[in-house]
Design a protein around this motif. Structure first.
Motif, PDB file in Angstrom:
ATOM      1  N   ASN A 446     -26.635  73.199  45.171  1.00  0.00           N
ATOM      2  CA  ASN A 446     -25.835  72.373  44.264  1.00  0.00           C
ATOM      3  C   ASN A 446     -24.377  72.234  44.719  1.00  0.00           C
ATOM      4  O   ASN A 446     -23.443  72.479  43.943  1.00  0.00           O
ATOM      5  CB  ASN A 446     -25.879  72.936  42.838  1.00  0.00           C
ATOM      6  N   PRO A 447     -24.154  71.814  45.975  1.00  0.00           N
ATOM      7  CA  PRO A 447     -22.765  71.569  46.381  1.00  0.00           C
ATOM      8  C   PRO A 447     -22.186  70.402  45.600  1.00  0.00           C
ATOM      9  O   PRO A 447     -22.821  69.348  45.489  1.00  0.00           O
ATOM     10  CB  PRO A 447     -22.890  71.243  47.874  1.00  0.00           C
ATOM     11  N   PHE A 448     -20.988  70.574  45.074  1.00  0.00           N
ATOM     12  CA  PHE A 448     -20.339  69.484  44.333  1.00  0.00           C
ATOM     13  C   PHE A 448     -19.973  68.356  45.282  1.00  0.00           C
ATOM     14  O   PHE A 448     -20.079  67.174  44.946  1.00  0.00           O
ATOM     15  CB  PHE A 448     -19.092  70.012  43.618  1.00  0.00           C
ATOM     16  N   THR A 449     -19.541  68.725  46.493  1.00  0.00           N
ATOM     17  CA  THR A 449     -19.210  67.751  47.517  1.00  0.00           C
ATOM     18  C   THR A 449     -19.190  68.470  48.858  1.00  0.00           C
ATOM     19  O   THR A 449     -19.350  69.695  48.914  1.00  0.00           O
ATOM     20  CB  THR A 449     -17.850  67.085  47.231  1.00  0.00           C
ATOM     21  N   PHE A 450     -19.007  67.712  49.927  1.00  0.00           N
ATOM     22  CA  PHE A 450     -18.934  68.294  51.267  1.00  0.00           C
ATOM     23  C   PHE A 450     -17.529  68.187  51.856  1.00  0.00           C
ATOM     24  O   PHE A 450     -17.162  68.966  52.726  1.00  0.00           O
ATOM     25  CB  PHE A 450     -19.929  67.592  52.199  1.00  0.00           C
ATOM     26  N   VAL A 451     -16.773  67.204  51.404  1.00  0.00           N
ATOM     27  CA  VAL A 451     -15.383  67.017  51.802  1.00  0.00           C
ATOM     28  C   VAL A 451     -14.590  66.761  50.529  1.00  0.00           C
ATOM     29  O   VAL A 451     -14.928  65.858  49.762  1.00  0.00           O
ATOM     30  CB  VAL A 451     -15.220  65.836  52.783  1.00  0.00           C
ATOM     31  N   ARG A 463     -12.591  72.465  34.551  1.00  0.00           N
ATOM     32  CA  ARG A 463     -12.426  72.558  33.093  1.00  0.00           C
ATOM     33  C   ARG A 463     -13.339  71.590  32.351  1.00  0.00           C
ATOM     34  O   ARG A 463     -13.891  71.928  31.301  1.00  0.00           O
ATOM     35  CB  ARG A 463     -10.965  72.288  32.722  1.00  0.00           C
ATOM     36  N   TYR A 464     -13.512  70.391  32.895  1.00  0.00           N
ATOM     37  CA  TYR A 464     -14.232  69.369  32.134  1.00  0.00           C
ATOM     38  C   TYR A 464     -15.677  69.192  32.571  1.00  0.00           C
ATOM     39  O   TYR A 464     -16.366  68.322  32.078  1.00  0.00           O
ATOM     40  CB  TYR A 464     -13.469  68.044  32.197  1.00  0.00           C
ATOM     41  N   ASN A 465     -16.132  69.997  33.525  1.00  0.00           N
ATOM     42  CA  ASN A 465     -17.554  70.117  33.827  1.00  0.00           C
ATOM     43  C   ASN A 465     -18.263  68.763  33.911  1.00  0.00           C
ATOM     44  O   ASN A 465     -19.127  68.452  33.091  1.00  0.00           O
ATOM     45  CB  ASN A 465     -18.226  70.976  32.740  1.00  0.00           C
ATOM     46  N   PRO A 466     -17.938  67.902  34.887  1.00  0.00           N
ATOM     47  CA  PRO A 466     -18.613  66.611  34.994  1.00  0.00           C
ATOM     48  C   PRO A 466     -20.098  66.785  35.252  1.00  0.00           C
ATOM     49  O   PRO A 466     -20.534  67.749  35.881  1.00  0.00           O
ATOM     50  CB  PRO A 466     -17.911  65.960  36.193  1.00  0.00           C
ATOM     51  N   ARG A 467     -20.879  65.812  34.771  1.00  0.00           N
ATOM     52  CA  ARG A 467     -22.325  65.852  34.944  1.00  0.00           C
ATOM     53  C   ARG A 467     -22.773  64.658  35.774  1.00  0.00           C
ATOM     54  O   ARG A 467     -22.038  63.708  35.973  1.00  0.00           O
ATOM     55  CB  ARG A 467     -23.021  65.830  33.572  1.00  0.00           C
ATOM     56  N   SER A 468     -24.013  64.729  36.246  1.00  0.00           N
ATOM     57  CA  SER A 468     -24.561  63.610  36.993  1.00  0.00           C
ATOM     58  C   SER A 468     -24.868  62.467  36.042  1.00  0.00           C
ATOM     59  O   SER A 468     -25.033  62.658  34.825  1.00  0.00           O
ATOM     60  CB  SER A 468     -25.833  64.045  37.727  1.00  0.00           C
ATOM     61  N   GLY A 548     -32.549  69.289  39.506  1.00  0.00           N
ATOM     62  CA  GLY A 548     -32.971  67.901  39.343  1.00  0.00           C
ATOM     63  C   GLY A 548     -31.927  66.929  38.840  1.00  0.00           C
ATOM     64  O   GLY A 548     -31.948  65.751  39.201  1.00  0.00           O
ATOM     65  N   ALA A 549     -31.003  67.373  38.007  1.00  0.00           N
ATOM     66  CA  ALA A 549     -30.005  66.463  37.436  1.00  0.00           C
ATOM     67  C   ALA A 549     -28.596  66.930  37.769  1.00  0.00           C
ATOM     68  O   ALA A 549     -27.658  66.686  37.004  1.00  0.00           O
ATOM     69  CB  ALA A 549     -30.195  66.363  35.928  1.00  0.00           C
ATOM     70  N   ASP A 550     -28.408  67.602  38.903  1.00  0.00           N
ATOM     71  CA  ASP A 550     -27.099  68.158  39.212  1.00  0.00           C
ATOM     72  C   ASP A 550     -26.094  67.077  39.556  1.00  0.00           C
ATOM     73  O   ASP A 550     -26.430  66.059  40.173  1.00  0.00           O
ATOM     74  CB  ASP A 550     -27.204  69.147  40.370  1.00  0.00           C
ATOM     75  N   VAL A 551     -24.836  67.332  39.175  1.00  0.00           N
ATOM     76  CA  VAL A 551     -23.778  66.368  39.446  1.00  0.00           C
ATOM     77  C   VAL A 551     -23.578  66.162  40.943  1.00  0.00           C
ATOM     78  O   VAL A 551     -23.168  65.087  41.391  1.00  0.00           O
ATOM     79  CB  VAL A 551     -22.459  66.818  38.770  1.00  0.00           C
ATOM     80  N   LEU A 553     -25.710  65.633  43.127  1.00  0.00           N
ATOM     81  CA  LEU A 553     -26.604  64.605  43.641  1.00  0.00           C
ATOM     82  C   LEU A 553     -25.931  63.237  43.709  1.00  0.00           C
ATOM     83  O   LEU A 553     -26.308  62.392  44.540  1.00  0.00           O
ATOM     84  CB  LEU A 553     -27.870  64.529  42.780  1.00  0.00           C
ATOM     85  N   ASP A 554     -24.959  63.001  42.841  1.00  0.00           N
ATOM     86  CA  ASP A 554     -24.260  61.715  42.899  1.00  0.00           C
ATOM     87  C   ASP A 554     -23.473  61.582  44.196  1.00  0.00           C
ATOM     88  O   ASP A 554     -23.444  60.518  44.820  1.00  0.00           O
ATOM     89  CB  ASP A 554     -23.341  61.561  41.680  1.00  0.00           C
ATOM     90  N   GLN A 555     -22.815  62.670  44.625  1.00  0.00           N
ATOM     91  CA  GLN A 555     -22.110  62.656  45.904  1.00  0.00           C
ATOM     92  C   GLN A 555     -23.110  62.546  47.053  1.00  0.00           C
ATOM     93  O   GLN A 555     -22.876  61.827  48.037  1.00  0.00           O
ATOM     94  CB  GLN A 555     -21.279  63.937  46.056  1.00  0.00           C
ATOM     95  N   TYR A 556     -24.204  63.254  46.947  1.00  0.00           N
ATOM     96  CA  TYR A 556     -25.255  63.212  47.975  1.00  0.00           C
ATOM     97  C   TYR A 556     -25.743  61.780  48.175  1.00  0.00           C
ATOM     98  O   TYR A 556     -25.866  61.289  49.320  1.00  0.00           O
ATOM     99  CB  TYR A 556     -26.388  64.139  47.548  1.00  0.00           C
ATOM    100  N   ARG A 557     -26.024  61.088  47.080  1.00  0.00           N
ATOM    101  CA  ARG A 557     -26.517  59.710  47.175  1.00  0.00           C
ATOM    102  C   ARG A 557     -25.436  58.762  47.666  1.00  0.00           C
ATOM    103  O   ARG A 557     -25.720  57.791  48.361  1.00  0.00           O
ATOM    104  CB  ARG A 557     -27.056  59.272  45.820  1.00  0.00           C
ATOM    105  N   LEU A 558     -24.212  59.036  47.302  1.00  0.00           N
ATOM    106  CA  LEU A 558     -23.108  58.203  47.752  1.00  0.00           C
ATOM    107  C   LEU A 558     -22.997  58.236  49.277  1.00  0.00           C
ATOM    108  O   LEU A 558     -22.789  57.208  49.925  1.00  0.00           O
ATOM    109  CB  LEU A 558     -21.795  58.700  47.119  1.00  0.00           C
TER     110      LEU A 558
END
Length: 617
Positions: A446-451, A463-468, A548-551, A553-558
């Motif tokens: 579940n990496p939030f991002t790579f860069v 603090r605001y815990n964004p979701r996918s 399955g619904a990790d935030v 994944l949005d960066q991964y798909r981007l």
């Protein structure tokens, strides 16, 4: 089996465990590890250059989520006490943190109470102090008040947010647990029921039964002559306890617990109560300075070691000035494969969410694989690096700490290494693997991002815990979400902002076509692919695992396409989606899956080293 030979005779400039010549401390260093009664303690002697006090400080911890939040608080208080010449000890109860597990808790709370008594004896032996000051938090404060009369020489007691009524505490804990589970997105079938539990941690039933019966609002005698009560706002029971202790003849000092909610709400964003720390330190120093008390001969701890059924664990300090604290877990049998380095998530201590790192390390040891779990600088039990910012997550500064771990393994002849981490730990594992060829494989969860996007504020993200987007979609149709909307439990403005940002990220490269490469997201995408190309050139195995619904994944798909099609060019990378799991991978099946994948990569990396060595010979 004893401690690893290199720990006994290795380079003491970078490997420190607790030998007699090292029984000293400076503010740049982690505390000295000790072991006793099947648990791990951290002893902070009086700082070099100070006059050692005849009083020593014993920390009695809370349990569960609250313990995770207060871990750094204990370290800061211990360091400040040391600078005043006051030694201290903090430790884990049996079955918690780094302590050994046990099957039998039938005697209930006496298991934890006996650990407190053993810790007090160890603190006296290490410090030479004849008087003790106990500081407890939450249920730890209650246990401190109960155990104090059984100890000789207890000079004072500090009760921080004490549990006055066990019955009320368990009701509060149940509500707290539900809030944590809802925040993680766990469904009812994924939650632990039938036991007292929070954040994947389960209180033994026999202990929970006795906690329920606890009450210190009617103590028959004062547990210490001097008592400080740090009272939470709007808690009448805290005020009533202070009044009762005064009526029993104790000298009672009352402090308001300003910043309590900011401390215990979430270990990721826990804010240290600076005013309370200052006031508590002054009170402890004033108590310790009172006349009386003697200095006793000091006992040196020897090499710390815990022995399990098929592993040994050595708590140690390493890196420059012994500034990093960790646990080396070694198999009892023949060692095989690469050594796994577990990187922590956010500001959680090295034991991991729900003790995942502890349990995984011991499972790997049973399979012959060694591991190291540790706190990076300014996390848990490792102090910050002088001059570094308070916020160290998602920055390249932590890569130096991973480098220190690699150097430790090389000195112990435990290379090569495989990195494993989740969320911010996954980011650190990835960035470290890119920059340091000593990493031979990585399992990142579940990496939030790579860069990191320089326009993103780390504090806001935490603090605001964004979701996918998919998670927001699932929650929108949930009846529970409608209920929370009606009670104000959902921050609609923040959720809308998060959804808007993620839609913008997803649409920007497509909307601009070829110009996407000139946009900010295009540049981030290129930087991400450049890092992946570097790992591909080294043929370094990289395992990406998402819930399955990790935030993330949005960066991964981007960066790699809706179906990850752009990853096909990197044959060294594998991707798995664990459908029935939250961001923290709390369900046991999800944790087992990750553990097995880590084991697989460790064994493959070790086999590759053996084949390389054979070909060279």
């Amino acid at each position: 089996m004893t401690s690893h030979p290199a720990l006994m005779h290795g380079d003491r400039d970078s490997i420190e465990t607790g030998a007699p010549e090292l029984l000293s401390w400076t503010p740049k260093s982690a505390a000295l590890p000790v072991t006793f009664s099947d648990t791990v303690g951290l002893f902070t002697p009086a700082a070099a250059g100070t006059e050692a006090s005849a009083s020593a400080l014993l920390f009695v911890s809370p349990w569960g989520f609250e313990e995770m939040c207060t871990r750094k608080l204990w370290r800061e208080l211990a360091e400040k006490a040391s600078l005043a010449g006051i030694a201290s000890l903090r430790f884990d109860y049996p079955g918690t943190g780094d302590a050994l597990d046990r099957d039998d808790f039938s005697t209930g709370l006496s298991v934890w109470e006996n650990a407190i008594l053993a810790a007090a004896a160890k603190l006296r032996a290490l410090s030479g102090a004849s008087r003790l000051i106990l500081i407890g938090h939450g249920i730890g404060a209650t246990l401190a008040a109960i155990v104090a009369p059984r100890l000789d020489g207890v000079q004072a007691l500090a009760l921080m947010a004490p549990v006055v009524s066990g019955r009320f505490y368990l009701r509060e804990l149940a509500a707290w647990s539900k809030m944590v589970d809802e925040g993680l997105g766990l469904r009812n079938g994924q939650r632990i029921t039938g036991h007292v539990a929070i954040a994947g941690l389960v209180m033994p039933d026999a202990i929970a039964a006795q906690v329920k019966a606890l009450s210190i609002e009617t103590l028959p005698e004062a547990p210490a002559p001097h008592i400080l009560v740090v009272e939470r706002p709007m808690r009448e029971k805290d005020v009533a306890l202070s009044r009762h202790l005064g009526q029993l003849g104790a000298e009672v000092t009352r402090l308001g617990y300003y910043g309590y909610d900011d401390l215990v709400s979430n270990p990721t964003i826990a804010k240290q109560p600076a005013l309370v720390i200052e006031q508590l330190t002054e009170w402890v120093a004033a108590i310790a300075a009172r006349p009386g008390g003697t200095r006793l001969p000091v006992e040196y701890p020897g090499e710390p070691l815990l022995a399990g059924p098929d592993f040994t664990e050595t708590p140690l300090r390493f890196g420059p000035d012994g500034r990093l604290f960790g646990i080396l877990c070694m198999p009892l049998g023949t060692r095989r494969g690469a050594t796994v380095v577990y990187l922590g998530t956010a500001y959680d201590r090295h034991a991991g969410w729900a003790r995942t790192a502890v349990q995984s390390a011991r499972h790997l040891a049973a399979q012959g694989v060694a591991s190291l779990r540790f706190d990076a600088a300014n996390v848990g039990d490792s102090p910050p690096v002088t001059g570094s910012p308070d916020q160290v997550l998602f920055s390249d500064r932590q890569i130096d700490d991973v480098g220190a771990a690699f150097e430790l393994l090389e000195k112990l002849n435990l290379a090569p290494a495989v990195l494993a981490g989740r969320c911010s730990g996954a980011f650190l594992a990835f960035r470290s693997a890119v920059q340091d060829e000593r990493c031979k494989a990585a399992v990142i969860v579940n990496p939030f991002t790579f860069v990191w996007d320089p326009d993103e504020q780390v504090d806001d993200v935490l603090r605001y815990n964004p979701r996918s987007l998919s998670d927001y979609g699932r929650r929108i149709v949930s009846m529970e979400t409608f209920r929370r909307l009606g009670t104000g439990g959902v921050d609609v403005r923040r959720a809308t902002l998060n959804i808007s940002r993620q839609l913008a990220r997803r649409l920007t490269p497509r909307a601009h076509g070829m110009l996407g490469a000139l946009s900010k997201y295009g540049r981030l995408r290129e930087a991400t692919h450049a890092a992946f190309r570097r790992l591909y050139a080294r043929r370094m195995p990289l395992s990406l695992i998402y819930s399955g619904a990790d935030v993330g994944l949005d960066q991964y798909r981007l960066y790699f396409g809706d179906k990850g099609e752009d990853l096909a060019q990197y044959a060294n990378v594998s991707v798995e989606i664990v459908a029935d799991a939250d961001h923290n991978m709390t369900p046991p099946a999800a944790r087992a899956h990750i553990r097995d994948r880590i084991l697989e990569h460790a064994l493959l990396a070790g086999a590759e080293k053996e084949m390389t060595a054979a070909s060279e010979n």
